[in-house]
Structures are given as C-alpha cells and as structure tokens.
Design a protein around this motif. Structure first.
Motif, PDB file in Angstrom:
ATOM      1  N   LYS A  17       0.829  -1.218   0.000  1.00 33.93           N
ATOM      2  CA  LYS A  17       0.000   0.000   0.000  1.00 33.93           C
ATOM      3  C   LYS A  17       0.864   1.268   0.000  1.00 33.93           C
ATOM      4  N   THR A  18       1.792   1.333   0.961  1.00 34.24           N
ATOM      5  CA  THR A  18       2.597   2.547   1.092  1.00 34.24           C
ATOM      6  C   THR A  18       3.509   2.735  -0.129  1.00 34.24           C
ATOM      7  N   ASP A  42      -2.207   6.310   7.975  1.00 34.94           N
ATOM      8  CA  ASP A  42      -1.809   5.188   8.821  1.00 34.94           C
ATOM      9  C   ASP A  42      -1.184   5.717  10.109  1.00 34.94           C
ATOM     10  N   SER A  46       4.051   5.444   7.972  1.00 33.03           N
ATOM     11  CA  SER A  46       5.105   4.971   7.060  1.00 33.03           C
ATOM     12  C   SER A  46       5.373   5.931   5.910  1.00 33.03           C
ATOM     13  N   ASP A  97      -2.809   7.061   1.870  1.00 34.50           N
ATOM     14  CA  ASP A  97      -2.185   5.784   2.230  1.00 34.50           C
ATOM     15  C   ASP A  97      -2.812   5.296   3.534  1.00 34.50           C
TER      16      ASP A  97
HETATM   17 MG   LIG Z   1       1.670   1.003   4.778  1.00 34.89          MG
END
Ligand SMILES: [Mg+2]
Ligand SMILES: Nc1ncnc2c1ncn2[C@@H]1O[C@H](COP(=O)(O)OP(=O)(O)O)[C@@H](O)[C@H]1O
Length: 222
Positions: A17-18, A42, A46, A97
């Motif tokens: 995802k990131t 998040d 991250s 994100d």
């Molecule tokens: Mg992530």
C-alpha cells in the motif's frame, strides 16, 4: 477533475500500500504535473517516514489518521472525509495511504473517496482477503458506470506475468485491473533513500512499471 480523492487500502498489511501510494503520488506530480497531496492515514506513519522531507515538486504530504475505532465510526469517518474534501479544493489529486482496514470501516470509506486502489499479490490467500472489499464496492456503487475500485497486482515475482484476461473476465464492472508491479529491490531501495523510484532508480524496470501504473491511474481519474 472529478475523481480526485484516491485511497490505497487493503485488509492486510505488507501488501505494498505505502509503496504504491508514495510512488503514484510522486509519479502524478512529476509525470503529469499535478499538484498532489499524499495523505498519511496510517497511525504508524510509514509514508511520512518515507517522504516527509520530500523536495519533489508539486508534492505535499499531510498526516490525517483514519479513524479505525468501532465506536462512532460513521461520524468519525464523515469528519475525516470532509477534511479530505476540503484539502482537495487546493490540489489536483489526493492519494491517501491507509492502514490495514476493518471491513465495517471500509464500508463507510467507500462513500468518502472517489477511487479505491487495492494492491493484491498472486496468492489465493490475498485474493480471498480482498473478496469482501470487491463485494462491498460492487454493492455500494451498483448505479455508477465507471470503475470505483482499482486492483493493482503487487509484489509479483519478476518472472510471472499475471493472467490478465482471466482476472478481468471475473471482475465486476465496478472494478478495473491496473498494470502489475513486480517484486523488485529498487522499490525497497527507494524507501531507504526516502525518495520515489523515478529519482532513485531512473529508467529501471521498477520506474517503468510505476510510470505505466501512473498513466493508468491518470486515465482513470480524468
Ligand atoms: Mg503502509
Ligand atoms: N513491488 C515491491 N517490490 C519489492 N518490495 C516491495 C514491493 N512492494 C512493497 N515492498 C516491500 O514490502 C514491504 C511492505 O510494503 P509496504 O508498501 O510498506 O506495504 P503496506 O503499506 O501494505 O504495509 C516493505 O518492506 C516494502 O519495501
């Protein structure tokens, strides 16, 4: 541009995802000259760790943690969505994100964003974990003709080519399939160097894959 709020999410962690959020935000800013805001939703932060000190033109990063508690989910998510909407007034595109998401929160999230980007690996476990997300978007956007969900095959073994036709055949119309991202050390290296692959591994296969994905996303939001 009508579809400017994009959320990258999945029920699982560690699926990319990131990596996808950071690189598509930087890619849209660099290749398409779009003013992008990368939202770090998040609590672990991250993408802030990755790009918090970025000097990439037209790219800003902002922390706005996704409310993930079961209490008062509906209201908290509406407030979160309203802040995104407000932020979107001053930029071309928002890429959020997200942390691994609980299905109830996901159901509310669908109404707060324009597109949902879901990275999925090749394993049947990852596909099975994504089915409820596919189903929720399907039922929530029955009446719209364009795809609200975008599946990004992620961390695919470099020698593997995913069976695109077979996947497209079984995907509901609310979903579309993006070009794949392979498992490449250049993605990991970019995070260590706190930049995107377009700067840390220019013209590499990883960069070319991201460029393809970025142009696919750009087409889908215009
Ligand atoms: Mg992530
Ligand atoms: N396409 C890829 N190739 C190589 N490593 C990857 C790729 N995508 C993600 N990774 C690595 O996998 C780990 C998890 O990726 P991350 O993007 O942080 O996933 P998530 O945000 O879903 O938890 C990180 O160490 C990251 O560098």
């Amino acid at each position: 541009m009508k579809n400017k709020i994009l959320a990258v999410t999945n029920r699982k962690g560690g699926v990319g995802k990131t990596t996808i959020a950071v690189n598509i935000a930087a890619g849209l800013a660099t290749n398409y000259k779009m003013n992008c805001v990368l939202i770090d939703a998040d609590p672990i932060g991250s993408s802030t760790l990755w790009l918090g000190d970025t000097t990439i033109n037209r790219l800003k990063i902002k922390r706005l943690t996704l409310p993930n508690s079961p209490n008062n989910k509906y209201h908290a998510l509406q407030t979160w969505g309203a802040t995104l909407l407000n932020t979107s007034l001053n930029c071309d595109v928002i890429i959020a994100d997200l942390p691994p998401i609980e299905i109830g929160v996901f159901s509310e999230l669908i109404n707060q964003v324009n597109k949902i980007i879901v990275p999925v690996g090749l394993s049947s476990l990852e596909w099975e974990a994504s089915f409820p997300l596919i189903e929720r978007v399907m039922s929530a956007s029955k009446d719209i003709n364009e795809a609200k969900g975008i599946i990004v095959p992620s961390r695919i073994h470099p020698q593997k080519i995913i069976p695109r036709e077979k996947i497209i055949e079984v995907l509901p119309t609310q979903w579309t399939l993006a070009p794949q991202l392979s498992l490449r050390s250049d993605f990991q290296k970019a995070s260590e160097l706190k930049n995107w692959v377009g700067n840390t591994a220019k013209n590499s296969t990883a960069h070319k894959e991201i460029n393809k994905l970025v142009s696919f996303i750009a087409k889908n939001i215009n």
